[in-house]
Design a protein around this motif. Structure first.
Motif, mmCIF file in Angstrom:
data_model
loop_
_atom_site.group_PDB
_atom_site.id
_atom_site.type_symbol
_atom_site.label_atom_id
_atom_site.label_comp_id
_atom_site.label_asym_id
_atom_site.label_seq_id
_atom_site.Cartn_x
_atom_site.Cartn_y
_atom_site.Cartn_z
ATOM 1 N N SER A 55 -1.279 -26.902 -8.619
ATOM 2 C CA SER A 55 -2.151 -26.020 -7.847
ATOM 3 C C SER A 55 -2.629 -26.706 -6.571
ATOM 4 O O SER A 55 -2.761 -26.064 -5.519
ATOM 5 C CB SER A 55 -3.348 -25.598 -8.694
ATOM 6 N N GLU A 58 0.184 -26.523 -4.044
ATOM 7 C CA GLU A 58 0.296 -25.183 -3.466
ATOM 8 C C GLU A 58 -0.762 -24.951 -2.396
ATOM 9 O O GLU A 58 -0.475 -24.365 -1.337
ATOM 10 C CB GLU A 58 0.174 -24.141 -4.578
ATOM 11 N N VAL A 89 -12.496 -23.560 -8.107
ATOM 12 C CA VAL A 89 -11.573 -22.593 -8.698
ATOM 13 C C VAL A 89 -12.177 -21.195 -8.591
ATOM 14 O O VAL A 89 -13.369 -20.999 -8.856
ATOM 15 C CB VAL A 89 -11.282 -22.941 -10.174
ATOM 16 N N SER A 93 -9.197 -15.177 -10.629
ATOM 17 C CA SER A 93 -7.756 -15.420 -10.521
ATOM 18 C C SER A 93 -7.322 -16.742 -11.134
ATOM 19 O O SER A 93 -6.138 -16.945 -11.411
ATOM 20 C CB SER A 93 -7.340 -15.405 -9.043
ATOM 21 N N ARG A 95 -7.263 -19.466 -9.572
ATOM 22 C CA ARG A 95 -6.586 -20.253 -8.542
ATOM 23 C C ARG A 95 -7.489 -21.352 -7.991
ATOM 24 O O ARG A 95 -8.691 -21.155 -7.793
ATOM 25 C CB ARG A 95 -6.116 -19.358 -7.398
ATOM 26 N N VAL A 97 -8.853 -23.100 -5.013
ATOM 27 C CA VAL A 97 -9.014 -22.592 -3.651
ATOM 28 C C VAL A 97 -9.666 -23.590 -2.701
ATOM 29 O O VAL A 97 -9.742 -23.328 -1.494
ATOM 30 C CB VAL A 97 -9.806 -21.268 -3.656
ATOM 31 N N SER A 123 -8.760 -22.634 0.991
ATOM 32 C CA SER A 123 -7.833 -21.534 1.232
ATOM 33 C C SER A 123 -8.423 -20.549 2.238
ATOM 34 O O SER A 123 -9.560 -20.079 2.068
ATOM 35 C CB SER A 123 -7.539 -20.808 -0.075
#
Length: 206
Positions: A55, A58, A89, A93, A95, A97, A123
């Motif tokens: 993660s 990404e 996080v 989701s 994710r 971030v 993000s």
């Protein structure tokens, strides 16, 4: 973000001054504001672990902060102080971030016992929640908690949102090399921020 080896006055073999990243310093005897140490509703701040590696990769790809294989990540996290890699996080989701690290990374002749706030990323899909400021403040606080007395970060002129964030958290420009004052003048003009080199560390006026 990444350490450069150039020191003030050094030139390359062609006699040209190499590109030097901007550097900022955390003021002595100051701590980040408490409200910057907690996340807004819908987000969770926690320490990162090996399970977050993919993660993290990404997110770094999304914000164009390099390509991260296992070796690169291991080399980077090897200098992180205990509890110094934290992530945010997005609850719904799951994710990752935002991320930030606090390292023990001395720079010879400049910060001989330096600690670095590094690899700050948030993000853009979650903009407006001050996530970059939060992970910056959390990394800085962790370094202060382990006794760091010299805390710096490195960044680039074109990263205006990050620069605005670092200034708002409390970092100040370090005029550590020739030309830094002029670069910061341009940055402050674009950010509509005060340009006060007389208050900043360093003695480079160019």
């Amino acid at each position: 973000m990444s350490e450069t080896s150039s020191l003030p006055g050094e030139a390359n073999a062609a006699g040209q001054l190499p590109y030097r990243q901007l550097r900022m310093l955390w003021p002595l005897h100051r701590r980040p504001e408490p409200e910057l140490l907690s996340t807004p509703p819908g987000y969770v701040l926690r320490q990162a672990g090996h399970e977050d590696a993919q993660s993290f990769r990404e997110l770094m790809t999304q914000v164009e902060l390099g390509t991260w294989d296992d070796e690169n990540l291991a080399r980077t996290t090897a200098t992180v102080v205990p509890g110094g890699w934290n992530i945010i996080v997005h609850e719904s989701s799951g994710r990752l971030v935002a991320t930030g690290m606090g390292h023990h990374r001395p720079i010879r002749d400049l910060y001989p016992d330096g600690h670095e706030v590094g690899w700050i990323a948030a993000s853009p899909d979650h903009g407006g929640h001050r996530l970059g400021r939060i992970v910056t403040a959390v990394a800085t606080t962790r370094l202060l908690d382990v006794g760091a007395e010299c805390i710096y970060l490195q960044t680039d002129d074109f990263r205006l949102p990050a620069l605005k964030s670092y200034l708002s958290v409390g970092f100040v420009p370090h005029l550590w090399a020739d030309g830094m004052a002029a670069r910061w003048r341009a940055i402050c003009t674009r950010l509509n921020a005060p340009f006060t080199p007389q208050l900043w560390p360093g003695d480079q006026a160019g």
